[in-house]
Write an enzyme that holds these catalytic residues in place. Sequence first.
Site, PDB file in Angstrom:
ATOM      1  N   SER A 237      24.734  -6.576   3.179  1.00 49.50           N
ATOM      2  CA  SER A 237      24.897  -8.019   3.344  1.00 49.50           C
ATOM      3  C   SER A 237      25.605  -8.267   4.669  1.00 49.50           C
ATOM      4  O   SER A 237      26.281  -7.375   5.202  1.00 49.50           O
ATOM      5  CB  SER A 237      25.748  -8.573   2.190  1.00 49.50           C
TER       6      SER A 237
ATOM      7  N   TYR B 212      33.979  -9.309  -3.099  1.00 54.87           N
ATOM      8  CA  TYR B 212      32.581  -9.089  -2.721  1.00 54.87           C
ATOM      9  C   TYR B 212      32.510  -8.463  -1.330  1.00 54.87           C
ATOM     10  O   TYR B 212      31.788  -7.482  -1.125  1.00 54.87           O
ATOM     11  CB  TYR B 212      31.810 -10.410  -2.753  1.00 54.87           C
TER      12      TYR B 212
END
Length: 238
Positions: free
Chosen positions: A142, A155
């Site tokens: 990501s 995260y």
Amino acid sequence: MTRLDDKIVLVSGASRGIGRAIALRFARAGADLILAARNLEELQDLAAEIQAMGRSCLIVPTDLRDPAQIQALAGQAFEHFGRIDILVNNAGIGFWAPVTELTLDQYDEMFDVNMRAVFLLTQAVLPQMIKRGGGHIVNIASTSSRWTYPEGTLYCASKFALLGFNEALAKELRTTGVRVTAVCPGQVNTYLGGSGPQTWEEDMLSGEDVAELALQAVSLPPHAIVTEMVVWPRAETF
């Protein structure tokens, strides 16, 4: 047209979103698939689409939080196909909240899925790739693997860990014939950890965008190694 004729590809988190898009795109390119996710019904629907293309497909319902199920997944894949040419570590989960509101259970689940499962599945698949002198591991990371933001503490930490694993592994395997690539998308109009996109959906990336990038990564000439690919939606600040 890029072809993956008769390549054997294992995709985790394949039942929806990016994983589903990658499975379908790779099947259209000629690959046979092993599909892993928790939802059996969604896996069966996806397998039917892939088989309708004339490709072989094995579904293995798997909870990647359970190390025993990860080992069983790899075992079934090898028993059915005999090898794995491409491993796509796609499964991921996310929780976003102020750090004081995040729980230990959320911490454990996020690192179990986003990092530990990648480590264990890579360990299970890698020896046969090294023995054969070739293979490709694609880690769906990501932009949160490099850029941080408020309420993204856990995260981002899990995705930073994944990218560190990816970069070190690529160097470790450089002379073995096994390539390692992290694909790092910005915001994608899909579901993650049970929550869906809330705003500017039309301007987000699609799962198909990420699938095309993953296909490019595994289609490079054998002498070319790309360790990281980043793709942003045009509307997102970078």
